[in-house]
Design an enzyme around this catalytic site. Structure first.
Site, PDB file in Angstrom:
ATOM      1  N   PRO A 117       0.822  -1.225   0.000  1.00  0.00           N
ATOM      2  CG  PRO A 117      -0.890  -1.599   1.553  1.00  0.00           C
ATOM      3  CD  PRO A 117       0.385  -2.192   1.022  1.00  0.00           C
ATOM      4  CB  ALA A 119       6.416   0.150  -0.789  1.00  0.00           C
ATOM      5  CD  GLN A 268      -5.195  11.805 -48.467  1.00  0.00           C
ATOM      6  OE1 GLN A 268      -5.481  13.009 -48.385  1.00  0.00           O
ATOM      7  NE2 GLN A 268      -4.356  11.344 -49.362  1.00  0.00           N
ATOM      8  CD  GLU A 358       5.964  -6.873 -15.096  1.00  0.00           C
ATOM      9  OE1 GLU A 358       7.146  -6.793 -15.472  1.00  0.00           O
ATOM     10  OE2 GLU A 358       5.281  -7.906 -15.206  1.00  0.00           O
TER      11      GLU A 358
END
Ligand SMILES: Cc1cc2nc3c(=O)[nH]c(=O)nc-3n(C[C@H](O)[C@H](O)[C@H](O)COP(=O)(O)OP(=O)(O)OC[C@H]3O[C@@H](n4cnc5c(N)ncnc54)[C@H](O)[C@@H]3O)c2cc1C
Length: 373
Positions: A117, A119, A268, A358
């Site tokens: 929580p 860290a 386009q 991560e």
């Protein structure tokens, strides 16, 4: 051949459930069953432990192809690698044989418990303690945001063994779901990857034998960071897959959807958006595959000082591309893209997490700046 195999399996057995898994925020059991049946649930496990022995690039392709249809399901092979790579890199032969074998057989999944929580980006500021007591360690603390918590049988847990030494006082352990004192918080209610359970893991006087330590005491943080050098590339693969899924869907849609008397693909302005998406996705793919090749060289014992930079760069770039490409896919579907009747809004929500976990993309930029090639 591998890509074709995984794509067929993902389209037949995983994609049909992706919307329901998201809507009901439930674990994609159908995906797990299909992946285990085809030996694609943890392809990175070496053959010595009964695994498929896939190299880093093959693992990336598996994750990319699953994420193309369902990001939540791609976290099965990705987090099995994240949770167990600390063992592959640093554990004793006994520990590897004990835990990698059931993982390879599909009998158990692995989770990775670093964050807490208080860290997150500053993971070395963790508070979870492991105190030696005779032949065992006693663990106490709270791990937060743990992917596949509750479903996984095994948990690689980083805990402080010497509070004086900060990152050099952290050690890594294998904790089993059935160990006394292990329990889980309620599943988080998330923006995306709703099929992947994210829960707190509570460790309340959990006693583990000392030989469940991964590597030597005090090496746990280094192992955790070394692991991320390799597994950030699998998050890049996940991002890449989500982005490709969104591009493929949007490409098909604009050919069908007619406005002003012709398919919107004929305009386009629309073509330029698709071209930019495809160009950036291909750049992300090349960066990710190059990083995977480096990861494989390092895993095989080679030296490659660039891996830390490359892993961070691949994850950061591919996740930014995924966010942009999925947002553009929603745009290309107009109002329909904004509804749950079409998969691109799920892909846009799922893409967001790849910029956060991560290590956030701010943290990736810190890592890159510290390791400039
Ligand atoms: C769905 C989900 C699944 C996850 N799965 C796992 C898992 O399986 N195992 C695990 O251990 N963890 C997991 N995580 C945790 C994830 O890795 C952390 O959320 C992430 O590292 C960020 O930490 P934090 O949330 O505490 O954010 P904070 O660290 O509080 O960051 C808040 C903001 O400040 C920025 N910031 C922080 N420090 C700096 C700095 N020095 N310079 C510039 N900006 C900075 C961040 O980039 C961010 O924008 C998961 C998270 C989520 C949401």
């Amino acid at each position: 051949m591998l890509r074709d195999t995984v794509r067929s399996l993902a389209e037949a057995k995983i994609e049909p459930f992706a919307a329901a898994v998201d809507e009901e925020a439930r674990f994609p059991q159908e995906a797990l069953d299909a992946l285990v049946a085809s030996d694609l649930h943890a392809v990175h496990v070496p053959e010595a432990y009964g695994g498929a022995g896939a190299d880093a690039l093959a693992t990336v392709i598996v994750i990319e192809e699953i994420a193309r249809v369902c990001a939540s399901s791609s976290l099965i092979p990705a987090v099995n690698k994240l949770g167990s790579l600390p063992l592959v890199l640093s554990a004793s032969e006994e520990l590897k044989a004990k835990y990698l074998t059931p993982l390879a057989r599909g009998e158990a999944m692995f989770s990775y418990c670093l964050s807490e929580p208080e860290a997150g980006s500053d993971a070395a500021g963790m508070k979870t303690r492991a105190v030696r007591d005779g032949d065992s360690y006693v663990l106490n603390g709270v791990k937060r945001w743990i992917t596949n918590a509750g479903v996984s049988e095994y948990y690689t847990v980083m805990a402080v063994t010497d509070p004086e030494k900060r990152s050099k006082g952290i050690s890594a352990f294998v904790v089993e779901k059935s160990d006394e004192g292990v329990s889980f918080g309620a599943p988080e209610k998330k923006l995306g990857i709703k099929g992947s359970p994210t829960r707190e893991v509570y460790l309340d006087n959990v006693r583990v034998p000392a030989d469940r330590m991964i590597g030597a005491e005090g090496t746990g943080f280094a192992t955790a960071m070394k692991t991320l050098d390799h597994t950030r590339i699998t998050i890049a693969a996940q991002a890449l897959g989500i982005a490709q899924g969104a591009l493929d869907y949007a490409k098909g849609y604009v050919r069908e959807r007619k406005q002003f008397g012709k398919p919107v693909a004929d305009f386009q302005g629309v073509q330029f958006m698709l071209a930019d998406m495809a160009m950036k996705i291909e750049a992300a793919r090349q960066l990710t595959y190059a990083a995977a090749a480096k990861s494989e060289r390092v895993a095989a014992g080679g030296a490659d000082a660039d891996l830390t930079f490359q892993g961070a760069a691949a994850k950061c770039f591919a996740s930014d591309v995924a966010m942009e490409a999925t947002t553009d896919a929603v745009q290309l579907l107009g109002g329909y893209g904004y509804t749950r009747d079409y998969p691109v809004e799920r892909m846009m929500r799922d893409a967001k997490i790849t910029q956060i976990y991560e290590g956030t993309n701010q943290v990736q930029r810190i890592v890159m700046a510290r390791n400039l090639p």
